[in-house]
Design an enzyme around this catalytic site. Structure first.
Site, PDB file in Angstrom:
ATOM      1  N   HIS A  22      46.426 -26.992  67.804  1.00  0.00           N
ATOM      2  CA  HIS A  22      45.073 -26.529  67.504  1.00  0.00           C
ATOM      3  C   HIS A  22      44.290 -27.601  66.758  1.00  0.00           C
ATOM      4  CE1 HIS A  22      44.559 -21.943  67.928  1.00  0.00           C
ATOM      5  NE2 HIS A  22      45.550 -22.310  68.720  1.00  0.00           N
TER       6      HIS A  22
ATOM      7  N   GLU B 289      41.164 -22.671  74.473  1.00  0.00           N
ATOM      8  CA  GLU B 289      40.222 -21.765  73.825  1.00  0.00           C
ATOM      9  C   GLU B 289      39.023 -22.566  73.330  1.00  0.00           C
ATOM     10  OE1 GLU B 289      43.339 -22.083  72.157  1.00  0.00           O
ATOM     11  OE2 GLU B 289      44.411 -20.484  73.195  1.00  0.00           O
TER      12      GLU B 289
END
Length: 319
Positions: free
Chosen positions: A38, A105
Site C-alpha cells: 500500500h 484500489e
C-alpha cells in the site's frame, strides 16, 4: 498439508517493527508469510504504509520461509518496473518469493493523477500487465500498446525459474476470469460459504495453481478487547466492496465505516478463545492450499505468542 502463513500488514505496523514480527512469526511456527503493498493506510488510526518491495527483500534475507506480496501493476507501478522487482527477488531468493497481481484500489493509485478506470478496464489492464511481466521475467523483449504501453523493454537480471504470479480476486466472477492466466489464486474473507464460492469459481474455470485465503482475525484475552481492536483498526471492512475500490483517502474510509458490532464481526473473526478461532479459521480454509492469518491489532507480539502456544497446534490438528 495446508500451509499456514502470517500476514504482515504494512498499513498498521511500522516497517522496522513488522520486520521483527515476521521473524517472530517464523520462530512461532508459521510456514510462510505474505504482506500487503500500500501507499496509504485504510484509516487514520492505522497510520503506517512502508514500501513493501524494500521490506520484503529484508524479510526474505532474515528468514528462511517463503514470503509473497499482493501488488497492483498498471498505474502506480509500470509493469516493467514490477517485472524487474519480481525478477530480482526471484533471483536472490529462488523458490521463496511469489507475487499476486490485483487490479488495485484508488486509495493507492490516484496519486499518479491519471483517471481511475472502471472495473472492466482495470481487469483488462491487469491481464495485459500480467502478460508483460511474465514475458519480461522469461527474458523476452516486450512492446505493448493497449491499456498499458511498453517500448522495447527487457529485464536483464533474471531468475533461473520465474516466481509464481498469482491473481488476487475477491469475487467468484473475478476468480473465474483470472483462471486462464494466473499461477494460483489468493482471496480474502471470513465467511466460509463466500470463500468457497470464490475458490470453486477459480477451479471450475480451469484454474490449477495453489489457492490461498487471507483471513482477518482479532484474538485477545477477552471478547470485548478483541472487538475493540477490530473497531479501532479494521472498521473499514464494513464498507461494501464495490465502494472500497473507488475511495481515495483514509478519511473517506473512516467516514463510510459502520463499526457496529454485527458489521465488525462479519468482517473480522473476533475471539478470545484460540480453540474457537481455530475452528472458525478451519471452516473458512476448507479446500484451500494455503491460509494467511492477519491479526488486526497493531501489537503482534501477544498474538504470535498465543499462536505458538495455542492457535497453531490446534489449527494443524483441524486442517
Amino acid at each position: 498439508m495446508v500451509v499456514i502463513g502470517f500476514h504482515a500488514s504494512h498499513e498498521q505496523v511500522a516497517p522496522e517493527a513488522l520486520l521483527q514480527a515476521v521473524r517472530d512469526a517464523e520462530a512461532a511456527g508459521f510456514d510462510a508469510a505474505m504482506c500487503s503493498d500500500h501507499l496509504a493506510p485504510w484509516s487514520l488510526a492505522q497510520g503506517e504504509s512502508g514500501f513493501a518491495w524494500s521490506w520484503i527483500g529484508a524479510a526474505l534475507a532474515l528468514t528462511r520461509f517463503p514470503i509473497g506480496l499482493v501488488t497492483a501493476p498498471g498505474q502506480r507501478y509500470h509493469p516493467v518496473i514490477t517485472a524487474q522487482a519480481v525478477a530480482t527477488l526471484g533471483a536472490m531468493f529462488p523458490g521463496r518469493f511469489w507475487a499476486a497481481l490485483g487490479s488495485g484500489e484508488a486509495l493507492n493509485e490516484h496519486v499518479t493523477g491519471d483517471a481511475w478506470p472502471d472495473k472492466q478496464h482495470r481487469d483488462r489492464r491487469l491481464r495485459e500487465c500480467a502478460e508483460v511481466i511474465r514475458a519480461l521475467v522469461a527474458g523476452e523483449r516486450v512492446n505493448a500498446d493497449g491499456e498499458v504501453r511498453v517500448h522495447e523493454a527487457r529485464v536483464w537480471s533474471r531468475p533461473d525459474a520465474p516466481p509464481d504470479l498469482l491473481a488476487a480476486a475477491v469475487s467468484p466472477e473475478t476468480a473465474a476470469e483470472v483462471a486462464e492466466w494466473a499461477d494460483g489464486l489468493i482471496t480474502v474473507g471470513t465467511d466460509p460459504a463466500a470463500a468457497a464460492q470464490t475458490h470453486d469459481a477459480y477451479r471450475a474455470a480451469g484454474g490449477t495453481g495453489p489457492t490461498a485465503v487471507q483471513i482477518h482475525v482479532s484474538l485477545a484475552e477477552s471478547d470485548a478487547e478483541a472487538l475493540a481492536l477490530a473497531r479501532d483498526q479494521w472498521a473499514h471492512s464494513t464498507i461494501p466492496p464495490d465502494r472500497m475500490w473507488d475511495l481515495e483517502q483514509p478519511e473517506e474510509f473512516d467516514a463510510l465505516a459502520d463499526p457496529t458490532e454485527d458489521r465488525l464481526r462479519a468482517g473480522v473473526l473476533v475471539e478470545s478463545s484460540a480453540a474457537a478461532l481455530a475452528a472458525r479459521v478451519a471452516a473458512v480454509a476448507e479446500g484451500f492450499d494455503r491460509i494467511y492469518l492477519h491479526h488486526v491489532g497493531q501489537d503482534q507480539a501477544d498474538f504470535l505468542a498465543r499462536c505458538e502456544r495455542e492457535l497453531l497446534p490446534e489449527l494443524r490438528r483441524l486442517l
